[in-house]
Scaffold this motif. Sequence first.
Motif, PDB file in Angstrom:
ATOM      1  N   ALA A  56      -7.470  -6.315 -16.658  1.00  0.00           N
ATOM      2  CA  ALA A  56      -7.145  -5.438 -15.332  1.00  0.00           C
ATOM      3  C   ALA A  56      -6.411  -6.363 -14.669  1.00  0.00           C
ATOM      4  O   ALA A  56      -5.548  -5.953 -13.999  1.00  0.00           O
ATOM      5  CB  ALA A  56      -8.264  -4.698 -15.103  1.00  0.00           C
ATOM      6  N   ILE A  57      -7.045  -7.557 -14.145  1.00  0.00           N
ATOM      7  CA  ILE A  57      -6.508  -8.555 -13.170  1.00  0.00           C
ATOM      8  C   ILE A  57      -5.125  -9.110 -13.792  1.00  0.00           C
ATOM      9  O   ILE A  57      -4.236  -8.988 -12.773  1.00  0.00           O
ATOM     10  CB  ILE A  57      -7.507  -9.700 -12.999  1.00  0.00           C
ATOM     11  N   ILE A  58      -5.019  -9.660 -15.043  1.00  0.00           N
ATOM     12  CA  ILE A  58      -3.782  -9.806 -15.366  1.00  0.00           C
ATOM     13  C   ILE A  58      -2.713  -8.862 -15.519  1.00  0.00           C
ATOM     14  O   ILE A  58      -1.459  -9.288 -15.047  1.00  0.00           O
ATOM     15  CB  ILE A  58      -3.804 -10.330 -17.119  1.00  0.00           C
ATOM     16  N   ALA A  59      -3.098  -7.419 -15.479  1.00  0.00           N
ATOM     17  CA  ALA A  59      -1.922  -6.339 -15.424  1.00  0.00           C
ATOM     18  C   ALA A  59      -1.600  -6.124 -14.087  1.00  0.00           C
ATOM     19  O   ALA A  59      -0.388  -5.884 -13.983  1.00  0.00           O
ATOM     20  CB  ALA A  59      -2.732  -5.084 -16.158  1.00  0.00           C
ATOM     21  N   ILE A  60      -2.492  -6.253 -13.409  1.00  0.00           N
ATOM     22  CA  ILE A  60      -2.176  -6.027 -11.688  1.00  0.00           C
ATOM     23  C   ILE A  60      -1.280  -7.079 -11.264  1.00  0.00           C
ATOM     24  O   ILE A  60      -0.194  -7.097 -10.470  1.00  0.00           O
ATOM     25  CB  ILE A  60      -3.506  -5.912 -10.780  1.00  0.00           C
ATOM     26  N   ILE A  61      -1.501  -8.443 -11.505  1.00  0.00           N
ATOM     27  CA  ILE A  61      -0.487  -9.628 -11.402  1.00  0.00           C
ATOM     28  C   ILE A  61       0.639  -9.498 -11.947  1.00  0.00           C
ATOM     29  O   ILE A  61       1.708  -9.683 -11.472  1.00  0.00           O
ATOM     30  CB  ILE A  61      -1.331 -11.096 -11.737  1.00  0.00           C
ATOM     31  N   ALA A  62       0.838  -8.975 -13.159  1.00  0.00           N
ATOM     32  CA  ALA A  62       2.037  -8.884 -13.852  1.00  0.00           C
ATOM     33  C   ALA A  62       2.902  -7.730 -13.213  1.00  0.00           C
ATOM     34  O   ALA A  62       4.163  -7.777 -13.035  1.00  0.00           O
ATOM     35  CB  ALA A  62       1.717  -8.444 -15.181  1.00  0.00           C
ATOM     36  N   TYR A  63       2.186  -6.649 -12.686  1.00  0.00           N
ATOM     37  CA  TYR A  63       2.826  -5.438 -12.043  1.00  0.00           C
ATOM     38  C   TYR A  63       3.358  -6.080 -10.676  1.00  0.00           C
ATOM     39  O   TYR A  63       4.552  -5.674 -10.592  1.00  0.00           O
ATOM     40  CB  TYR A  63       1.980  -4.481 -11.872  1.00  0.00           C
ATOM     41  N   ILE A  64       2.671  -6.953 -10.207  1.00  0.00           N
ATOM     42  CA  ILE A  64       3.116  -7.253  -8.723  1.00  0.00           C
ATOM     43  C   ILE A  64       4.303  -8.068  -9.072  1.00  0.00           C
ATOM     44  O   ILE A  64       5.497  -8.093  -8.240  1.00  0.00           O
ATOM     45  CB  ILE A  64       2.062  -8.125  -8.040  1.00  0.00           C
ATOM     46  N   ILE A  65       4.237  -9.206 -10.157  1.00  0.00           N
ATOM     47  CA  ILE A  65       5.363 -10.007 -10.073  1.00  0.00           C
ATOM     48  C   ILE A  65       6.721  -9.411 -10.696  1.00  0.00           C
ATOM     49  O   ILE A  65       7.862  -9.563 -10.312  1.00  0.00           O
ATOM     50  CB  ILE A  65       5.042 -11.038 -11.270  1.00  0.00           C
ATOM     51  N   TYR A  66       6.345  -8.265 -11.196  1.00  0.00           N
ATOM     52  CA  TYR A  66       7.435  -7.489 -11.708  1.00  0.00           C
ATOM     53  C   TYR A  66       8.256  -6.786 -10.763  1.00  0.00           C
ATOM     54  O   TYR A  66       9.535  -6.673 -10.439  1.00  0.00           O
ATOM     55  CB  TYR A  66       7.032  -6.379 -12.996  1.00  0.00           C
ATOM     56  N   ARG A  67       7.392  -6.170  -9.860  1.00  0.00           N
ATOM     57  CA  ARG A  67       8.084  -5.476  -8.674  1.00  0.00           C
ATOM     58  C   ARG A  67       8.711  -6.482  -7.676  1.00  0.00           C
ATOM     59  O   ARG A  67       9.790  -6.199  -6.962  1.00  0.00           O
ATOM     60  CB  ARG A  67       7.155  -4.772  -7.928  1.00  0.00           C
ATOM     61  N   ALA A  68       8.135  -7.751  -7.580  1.00  0.00           N
ATOM     62  CA  ALA A  68       8.754  -8.710  -6.865  1.00  0.00           C
ATOM     63  C   ALA A  68      10.213  -9.385  -7.238  1.00  0.00           C
ATOM     64  O   ALA A  68      11.148  -9.713  -6.511  1.00  0.00           O
ATOM     65  CB  ALA A  68       8.034  -9.958  -6.583  1.00  0.00           C
ATOM     66  N   LEU A  69      10.293  -9.437  -8.485  1.00  0.00           N
ATOM     67  CA  LEU A  69      11.489 -10.127  -9.256  1.00  0.00           C
ATOM     68  C   LEU A  69      12.741  -8.945  -9.409  1.00  0.00           C
ATOM     69  O   LEU A  69      13.731  -9.183  -9.892  1.00  0.00           O
ATOM     70  CB  LEU A  69      11.102 -10.591 -10.390  1.00  0.00           C
TER      71      LEU A  69
END
Length: 91
Positions: free
Chosen positions: A15-28
């Motif tokens: 879950a933590i990895i998924a949240i971090i990936a989502y935040i990076i995706y939105r930022a890029l």
Amino acid sequence: MNGLVILVIVVAAVAIIAIIAYIIYRALNPRLKKDDEEKKDEKEAAAEELSRVLEPINDVEVEESMRKYDEKQQAEEQAEVQKDQTPKEGK
């Protein structure tokens, strides 16, 4: 009990990895962010794209033939409209 704790830790880590990936995706991907600029309506966008792609006609002969074709098309459309508007004779 020990297996349940391991399962909870693994699910939490995923879950933590998924949240971090989502935040990076939105930022890029800045196109996903809401822009303050108003979006152009479809007609403006289409007109802008056409003016960008199409080149003006500089050949006199081609321009004249296009004008004649347009006049012919308009005459045919008017004849069709008049044909549709004429009263039909009853039997």
